[in-house]
Structures are given as C-alpha cells and as structure tokens.
Design a protein around this motif. Structure first.
Motif, PDB file in Angstrom:
ATOM      1  N   TYR A  34      -5.010   3.713 -48.355  1.00 12.50           N
ATOM      2  CA  TYR A  34      -5.824   3.705 -49.574  1.00 12.50           C
ATOM      3  C   TYR A  34      -4.923   3.309 -50.723  1.00 12.50           C
ATOM      4  O   TYR A  34      -3.692   3.343 -50.621  1.00 12.50           O
ATOM      5  N   TRP A  35      -5.516   2.902 -51.817  1.00 14.42           N
ATOM      6  CA  TRP A  35      -4.783   2.647 -53.051  1.00 14.42           C
ATOM      7  C   TRP A  35      -5.653   3.050 -54.228  1.00 14.42           C
ATOM      8  O   TRP A  35      -6.853   3.015 -54.192  1.00 14.42           O
ATOM      9  N   ARG A  36      -4.997   3.436 -55.287  1.00 10.34           N
ATOM     10  CA  ARG A  36      -5.717   3.951 -56.443  1.00 10.34           C
ATOM     11  C   ARG A  36      -4.930   3.595 -57.695  1.00 10.34           C
ATOM     12  O   ARG A  36      -3.702   3.721 -57.718  1.00 10.34           O
ATOM     13  N   ILE A  37      -5.664   3.111 -58.725  1.00  7.38           N
ATOM     14  CA  ILE A  37      -5.047   2.779 -60.012  1.00  7.38           C
ATOM     15  C   ILE A  37      -5.784   3.585 -61.080  1.00  7.38           C
ATOM     16  O   ILE A  37      -7.019   3.579 -61.138  1.00  7.38           O
TER      17      ILE A  37
ATOM     18  N   ILE B 224      -9.545   2.417 -60.511  1.00  5.61           N
ATOM     19  CA  ILE B 224     -10.055   1.787 -59.291  1.00  5.61           C
ATOM     20  C   ILE B 224      -9.441   2.512 -58.107  1.00  5.61           C
ATOM     21  O   ILE B 224      -8.289   2.917 -58.144  1.00  5.61           O
ATOM     22  N   GLU B 225     -10.202   2.689 -57.034  1.00  8.79           N
ATOM     23  CA  GLU B 225      -9.663   3.253 -55.800  1.00  8.79           C
ATOM     24  C   GLU B 225     -10.436   2.641 -54.625  1.00  8.79           C
ATOM     25  O   GLU B 225     -11.641   2.449 -54.684  1.00  8.79           O
ATOM     26  N   GLU B 226      -9.689   2.307 -53.580  1.00 12.20           N
ATOM     27  CA  GLU B 226     -10.281   1.681 -52.405  1.00 12.20           C
ATOM     28  C   GLU B 226      -9.540   2.132 -51.160  1.00 12.20           C
ATOM     29  O   GLU B 226      -8.422   2.641 -51.235  1.00 12.20           O
ATOM     30  N   LYS B 227     -10.158   1.884 -50.017  1.00  9.85           N
ATOM     31  CA  LYS B 227      -9.521   2.114 -48.726  1.00  9.85           C
ATOM     32  C   LYS B 227     -10.093   1.112 -47.732  1.00  9.85           C
ATOM     33  O   LYS B 227     -11.255   0.705 -47.844  1.00  9.85           O
ATOM     34  N   PRO B 228      -9.312   0.666 -46.771  1.00  9.73           N
ATOM     35  CA  PRO B 228      -9.829  -0.241 -45.750  1.00  9.73           C
ATOM     36  C   PRO B 228     -10.895   0.467 -44.903  1.00  9.73           C
ATOM     37  O   PRO B 228     -10.901   1.693 -44.757  1.00  9.73           O
ATOM     38  N   THR B 229     -11.768  -0.338 -44.355  1.00  9.11           N
ATOM     39  CA  THR B 229     -12.855   0.227 -43.548  1.00  9.11           C
ATOM     40  C   THR B 229     -12.336   0.889 -42.286  1.00  9.11           C
ATOM     41  O   THR B 229     -12.986   1.774 -41.735  1.00  9.11           O
TER      42      THR B 229
END
Length: 846
Positions: free
Chosen positions: A86-89, A97-102
């Motif tokens: 995951y990554w988060r800014i 913003i925050e995301e993670k691969p499926t």
C-alpha cells in the motif's frame, strides 16, 4: 566394556551434530539478517524517493492530486518483486491519497497513518482525497528521517511500514538568527523547513519469507546434509586408520602370547603404531627363527629343553609387556615402565634396571628417569640427574653409533673409559649392559642393567631381548611426549583464552592482573610473579600486583625493584633471564628478600604495546629452570597480553577522567548562564541559586533517586532561561504587566524548551524549565497539564519557586512575611500545588 571403536564413533557423531546445528543456525540467522536489511533498504529508498520528488511537493503544496500519478508510477516501476502492499500520501491535516494493489488483501483502515504538523497540533478532521480507504485521524510526531514500523493486520498479513515527511525549504529567517544567538549549536542557511505532509509505503513480507524459505530449502538443509555425510566419511576414515590397526595389533599380540609366531602385523604407517608393528614383526621373525633353531638342536643337546623354556618365557615376557603398553594412557606410562623394569630385572636376574633420557633440548645432559632396584640395593634415581654427556666420551661414542655396551667386569674397562668406570665403581657395580633407545634415527636415551652383588655375562639373546624392550619403551615414551605436547598446547591456549576473557569482561586493572598472575604461576610452573608498572612521572617501576610471595615481602619489592633486573628489561626492551640470582650484584636489602624467599632463577619480561614500555612481568623460581622454546614463546605471548590489558585500562581511566572534566565544565557553564539571568533581572538576583538549593533539599526529602538529582539541579538553575527571549521593556517593567505583556511573558517556558531541547546533555533537565508554571488543577501554562501529568521535578520546583518569589520584593510589590507565604502555599494545596509536596515542604520549612 565399551570398545574404542564405539567410543570414537559416538564422540565424532556428537561433535558432527553440534557443528552441523551451529553451522545451520549461523547460516540461517546471517541469511535472514541480510534479507531483512536489503528489504528495509528497499523500503527506505522508495519512501525517500517519493518524499523528495518535486511533483509530490507540488501536489501537496498546491493541493493537486493529479501531480501524484507520475511519482507513484515511478515508485511502482522499482517494485519488481511486487512487494509494495500500500502507499499513502498525507498533508498536515488529512490523508491526501491512499491506494493498495488488488492482489493485497488488507483493509486500509487497519493501517495507522502518521501526520507531521507544520507548526502546532492540528486535528485531522478533513480528508482531501482518497482512492481506497477512509480518513485516518492518527497523529504522530516523527523525525525528518524514515520511520520504520512493523504492522500485522487482522488477516495475518505483515508489513514493514516506512514513513517520511515532505518538506518545503525556506530561507534563513530572523527567528533562526535569534535562536542561534540564544545558543543553538549549528544553524545552516536553510535549517528550517515547513512540513507539507508525509508519505507512507508498506512492503509486504510475503516475498521476504519466500526468499528465506528458499534459503532454508536450497541452502541450509543441503549444508546440514553435507556436513553429516562428511562426518560419516570422517568417522569411517578415523575408525579404519586408528581403531582397526590397534585392534589388529592387540589380536596379533594375543596370538603371539599363545605361541603362534607365524602371525604378523599388517599395519603400514609412519607413526608410532607403524613403528611398533614393525618391531613386532621383527620380534616374531627373530623368535620364530630362534624357535626353529632350538627345535633342530633339541635332538642332540640335553639342555635344549631349558633353553626352549627360557625362550618361551622371553616370548611371553615381550608379549605381556607389549600388550600392556598398547592401550596404556599417557599418565600411566611412567608407572608402566617401572613395572616393566621390575619384571625384566627379575627375569634377567640383575640388581638394578633403569632408563636414562636427555634432560634438555640441546642434548647435553642426561637424567635417570626410571629405575627398579632389587631388595637391599641402594636406589640411584635421585642422584643421577643432570649428568653432562661430555663427561663420558667413551660411552657416548658407542651410543652415538647405536651400539650396545656390554661390560662383564667393570675392573677391566679400558683407560679411555675412566669416567664411566669411576661412575660405576661409585655405585658398586661389577657388571652392566646398556642398549641405546633410538627413535627416528636419533638417540633419545638408553636402557641399562647393573649387577651389583656379582659379576654377570649377558648372552646375545639377552641383549636382543633388551633391545626389543628398549624399542617398546622408546615408542611408548615418544607417544607420551607427543600427547604431553598436545596437552601443553591446549592448556596454554586455554590460559590465553582465560586471560582474554578477563581483559574483555573487566576494565579493573587489579582484577585483570590478579587473574593474569594466577594463570602465569599455574601454567608456567612459577613459584611467584609480580607486575611492575612504569610511572611516567617518576620514571620508576612500582609493584601493582603480585602472587606467590610471602605477605611481608610485597612492600619491599615495590621499593627495591627500581634498581634491579627489571630496569634492564625496560631499557633493553627484551626478556632478561638470570639463572642464579645469588651470583648477581644486587642491593643488600633485596639480597635479604631473596634469602627469605629462597628464589634461585628469574625472568623479567618487558610489557610493550604500541612501541611503549608499560612495565615488567617478573617470574621467580625456587628451583633451577630449563625451559624450552615453546615455554619462552608462551611467556612472551602472555607478556603481550598483559601489556594490552594495562594499555586498555589506562585508556579507560583517561576517558573517565576526561568525561568527569567535561561534565564539570558543563555544570560550570550552566551556573554561569544562571548568574547571567539573575544579573539581567536585578530584582531577582540570587533567586536561581536559592531555589536550586531548596529544590534539591525537597527532592531528596521526597525520595528522588540520587542519579536524578544532577538533572533537577540543572533544570532549577535554568528554569528562567526562556526569559532571555523576553524584551527588556516587559521583563524589567517597574509595574504590573498588561494582558498582552503577560501573554508574551507566558511564552518563556516554550522559549526555554526551544532553546534547550537541541542540547542532548540537557534533555533530562527540561522538566523544570518547560513545566514549572503548570498547575495541579490544570490552569497553568504552556501545555495545561493537570495532576500527575506534570513531571515530579516541575511540581517540586513550582512550590519552591512561589515561596522564593513571594519572600523577596519585586518592582510591583514588597516582600511577604514568611508566615503569610507559608499560609498562602498551604491554601493552594490541591489547587495549584501537589498536596503531598506541599505537606513535605511545610514540614521542611517549619
């Protein structure tokens, strides 16, 4: 009884198992650490790259999420092993913003988010934009270096979480200049940065665990199996090369003892077993030939029956002695040789049987090492020691050619054998025979038989018997010497290890030198030893440690060593050896010491490290000493260790002294700051010293640990250091302050915290400067702490500070009476002040 083969196999198997387990464990730990280090470096590199990306700074600075697509794609391009989970800014107020691969099965709600405030605490209540999570209001104060944490989610997923703030650089400000004037160590032109937000990346440990499992499967397990296979091969080899020959030799010996002279030992090696096997084969061949000759002569000669019995006894004698020495332990060799001398002497009908060996490495002297005497015959073992080989040229010439010496009548010995004749007559010997003992083509000793009561002639068969016995003796003695050399090496290595451990585990020079001297006297066989250290100021040698001396001798040694052999060791920087102390020129007082202690020989070893002589190790013996090169090498090695230990202890003592001086300089500086503050505010002159003394008195009465007292003292002295930033028109105003002026005045604890917190030495002293205006009911400043949230030191100081402030006049009011001050403090117990501290304070002041 457990056989040698079984014991050897069990021992080697245990050794291999331990080595296998330790090797696999070390390889596993090392591999795991390497993989985790590489993993962490990857996470730090990714989060640093993202935090330092200009587009990320633009996105956070201008609230433009579109700028983040390119940096994120670049970061993902480096994730070749798909380890990013995951990554988060975030900006300073919310998740940006925050995301993670499926592929990652994790709820972003479980991942705590850290925020980096720019100036003050900001509640995270507004989320600007997110693509895969919910707002997170966690708040953390992180340094401007990557922060690494391990996070385990409810699903069992483990992540390494890397966080780093994103800064916007600012120019050098007036505030920075003012702070530098106030005493900060270093402030560069761009030392203050505004925090725009932070970036956060989580790496999944799945790939890391897979790599570690691959190492276990393809590295550690094959390594362990390889060690086991190698151990099996080594076990088989050692069993074949050592145990099997010994067993074969024992079986052959038993067959020979039963009369089967056709048996031979088939062991071909250059060691003692091979030499003994060759002797056995030669013996059986000789006995077989002699036995055959006896069979041919028995028909024509009536006395052949007695001769045959004699030869059979010889065979049994040789077989019994040989069998006895095969499995004889090294510590039992001397007793075994003495028993064999008794058996042979009784069999041969002599009065004395003995063994001589070289007493020194130069092969110049002989010692009578083993002896058996018949009843009524005076032993000569203790008398025949240190005989010079040069005194007996006639006998040494024949022994040097490996010839036997047979003298049926001592009175008939030639004039050239005068010395040998006198020695034999001195022992009342009438006849004797000597056979050389040779090992590896070198004469190492001789075996002899004396007839004292009557003259005796030995046959060739008798001399052949003695030669065989001599060969058995010499092989056994050489095996014993080899084992003793190995044991000596092991003991000396153990001694060096013990000394190393003492040096490592302690920096107390007296403890180290005590262990050192105990090991020296024990392992080197010394009667006494001491350490003389060179005093660099007086250039005299002073006794620092000793062992083995009489109690009343030590004080004299420390005085007299200055002008003795130890000074030669220092000046000449080499080992000094004195074989006879009584013949050396020494002072009368030390001669008296030698007489009382009965010392004969002496060694002085200079203790040199880094090119400097630190002192001298002295060793004393009460008996003559003839050391070999190994002994001298070991002495030199332990001397080097002693020098290292002394040097280490000296360095540590110097460091401690330097640290004490530095601590004193720090405290003097703090007191100077305190006096400077009092001089600036003339109406409070002496205030800092008074409150410091009262605070320490109250802290000790309250039971504060003594190691915390210095920190409380420094904090009390610097409690008003923040007032340096208060303008003079407010600090020195001769009247009440306005609300605006009080607002500025109340900032001085914050100024104190900003000024002192960068100084690591004063971290533990910050409680008083920062919190001494906090109040028990929570109405104080600057943080509004309440009750026991306020540090104990600040609570103690608050009572003392108010007492002293009211007891002395200020520009805006006169001093209060002591009773009024005490009553005022008592009335505020539980409101502004800690009740327990007020109660203790009143007891102390009343």
């Amino acid at each position: 009884m457990i056989s040698i083969r079984t014991r050897l196999i069990v021992l080697i198997c245990l050794l291999i198992t331990v080595i296998d387990a330790l090797s696999c464990l070390f390889f596993f730990i090392h591999t795991k650490r390497v993989q985790e280090t590489v993993f962490k470096k990857l996470g730090m590199s990714l989060v640093t790259m993202l935090a330092q990306d200009n587009e990320v700074e633009l996105a956070l600075g201008h609230a433009q999420p579109a700028f983040l697509d390119a940096p994120i794609k670049r970061i993902l391009a480096f994730d070749r092993d798909k380890e990013i989970g995951y990554w988060r800014i975030m900006n300073t107020q919310a998740v940006f913003i925050e995301e993670k691969p499926t592929r990652v099965d994790v709820d972003m709600k479980e991942i705590p988010a850290g925020a980096y405030p720019q100036d003050s605490d900001i509640s995270l209540t507004n989320q600007i934009w997110t693509r895969g999570g919910i707002p997170n209001v966690a708040f953390s104060k992180m340094p401007d270096t990557p922060f690494v944490n391990t996070i385990a989610t409810a699903s069992g997923e483990v992540f390494y979480d890397f966080s780093l703030p994103v800064f916007e650089k600012q120019a050098f400000s007036e505030e920075a200049f003012a702070t530098q004037i106030l005493g900060e160590d270093k402030i560069l032109a761009e030392t203050k940065h505004r925090v725009l937000g932070s970036v956060q990346i989580g790496l999944s440990t799945r790939k890391l665990n897979e790599k570690i499992r691959e190492v276990i499967l393809y590295g550690i397990i094959p390594l362990g199996l390889g060690i086991i296979v190698g151990g099996v091969v080594i076990t088989f080899f050692l069993t074949k090369q050592i145990v099997s020959p010994l067993k074969h030799l024992a079986n052959v010996t038993l067959d020979i003892a039963r009369g089967n002279l056709s048996r031979t030992v088939d062991v071909r090696s250059g060691d003692e077993i091979g030499q003994l096997s060759m002797n056995f084969n030669q013996m059986t061949q000789s006995l077989e030939k002699s036995y055959a000759d006896l069979k041919l002569e028995i028909v024509g000669h009536k006395h052949t029956e007695e001769l045959l019995k004699y030869r059979l006894k010889i065979e049994e004698l040789i077989a019994a002695i040989s069998a006895n020495f095969i499995n004889l332990a090294s510590q039992e060799v001397d007793a075994g040789i003495n028993r064999a001398l008794k058996i042979i002497g009784g069999f041969a009908g002599v009065d004395r049987s003995y063994v001589f060996q070289y007493a020194d490495a130069e092969r110049k002297k002989w010692d009578n090492t083993h002896e058996w005497c018949a009843e009524g015959i005076e032993p000569q073992l203790d008398k025949l020691k240190g005989l010079s080989a040069d005194q007996f040229p006639w006998g040494m010439e024949r022994l040097g050619r490996f010839e036997s010496i047979h003298v049926p009548r001592v009175a008939d010995m030639p004039e050239s054998a005068k010395a040998e004749k006198e020695l034999q007559e001195l022992q009342s010997v009438q006849s004797f025979v000597i056979v050389p003992m040779v090992y590896g083509g070198i004469l190492v000793g001789f075996l002899g038989f004396d007839s004292v009561r009557s003259e005796k002639t030995w046959t060739e068969e008798d001399i052949a018997l003695l030669k065989m016995i001599g060969e058995i003796f010499v092989n056994t003695l050489e095996r014993k010497r080899a084992e003793e050399r190995i044991n000596h090496h092991v003991q000396r290595l153990t001694t060096l290890h013990t000394i190393d451990q003492a040096i490592i585990s302690s920096l107390d020079l007296h403890v180290i030198l005590g262990i050192f001297l105990e090991q020296v006297t024990t392992k080197l066989g010394a009667d006494a030893a001491n350490i003389l250290l060179l005093n660099p100021q007086t250039q005299k040698l002073e006794c620092t440690a000793s062992h083995g001396f009489h109690p009343d001798t030590i004080a004299s040694i420390s005085v007299q060593m200055e002008k003795y052999h130890a000074s030669r060791a220092v000046h000449e920087r080499r080992i000094i050896y004195v074989s006879k102390l009584s013949e050396t020129i020494i002072s009368p007082s030390f001669a008296e010491i030698l007489k009382d202690e009965k010392f004969i020989s002496y060694y002085g070893v200079p203790l040199i490290t880094k090119g400097q002589v630190k002192g001298v190790l002295e060793i004393f013996h009460r008996s003559p000493l003839n050391p070999d090169q190994e002994w001298l090498g070991f002495l030199e090695a332990i001397g080097a260790l002693a020098a290292i230990a002394i040097d280490n202890a000296s360095l540590f003592e110097g460091m401690q002294h330097t640290q004490e001086e530095l601590m004193l300089a720090y405290d003097v500086t703090i007191e100077g700051w305190s006096r400077a503050l009092d001089l600036r505010d003339k109406e409070t002159e002496g205030h800092s010293q008074r409150v410091t003394e009262m605070t320490l008195e109250l802290a000790r009465a309250f039971g504060v640990k003594e190691e915390d007292i210095p920190h409380i003292r420094r904090g009390a002295l610097l409690h008003d250091i923040g007032k340096m930033a208060i303008p003079d028109n407010i600090l020195l105003k001769p009247g009440p302050l306005t609300e605006e002026e009080w607002a500025i005045m109340r900032k001085h604890p914050e100024y104190a915290h900003q000024l002192l917190s960068p100084i690591a030495y004063l971290h533990n002293a910050l409680d008083i400067p920062y919190c001494h205006h906090e109040r028990w009911n929570g109405i104080g400043y600057p943080q509004g702490l309440k009750g026991e949230q306020i540090p104990l030191a600040a609570r103690i100081f608050a009572v003392v500070d108010v007492y002293d402030a009211l007891s002395f006049a200020r520009p805006y009011r006169p001093a209060w009476q002591k009773d009024k001050v005490i009553e005022y403090i008592r009335s505020l117990s539980g409101i502004l002040f800690d009740p327990r501290i007020v109660e203790l304070f009143l007891k102390v002041k009343m």
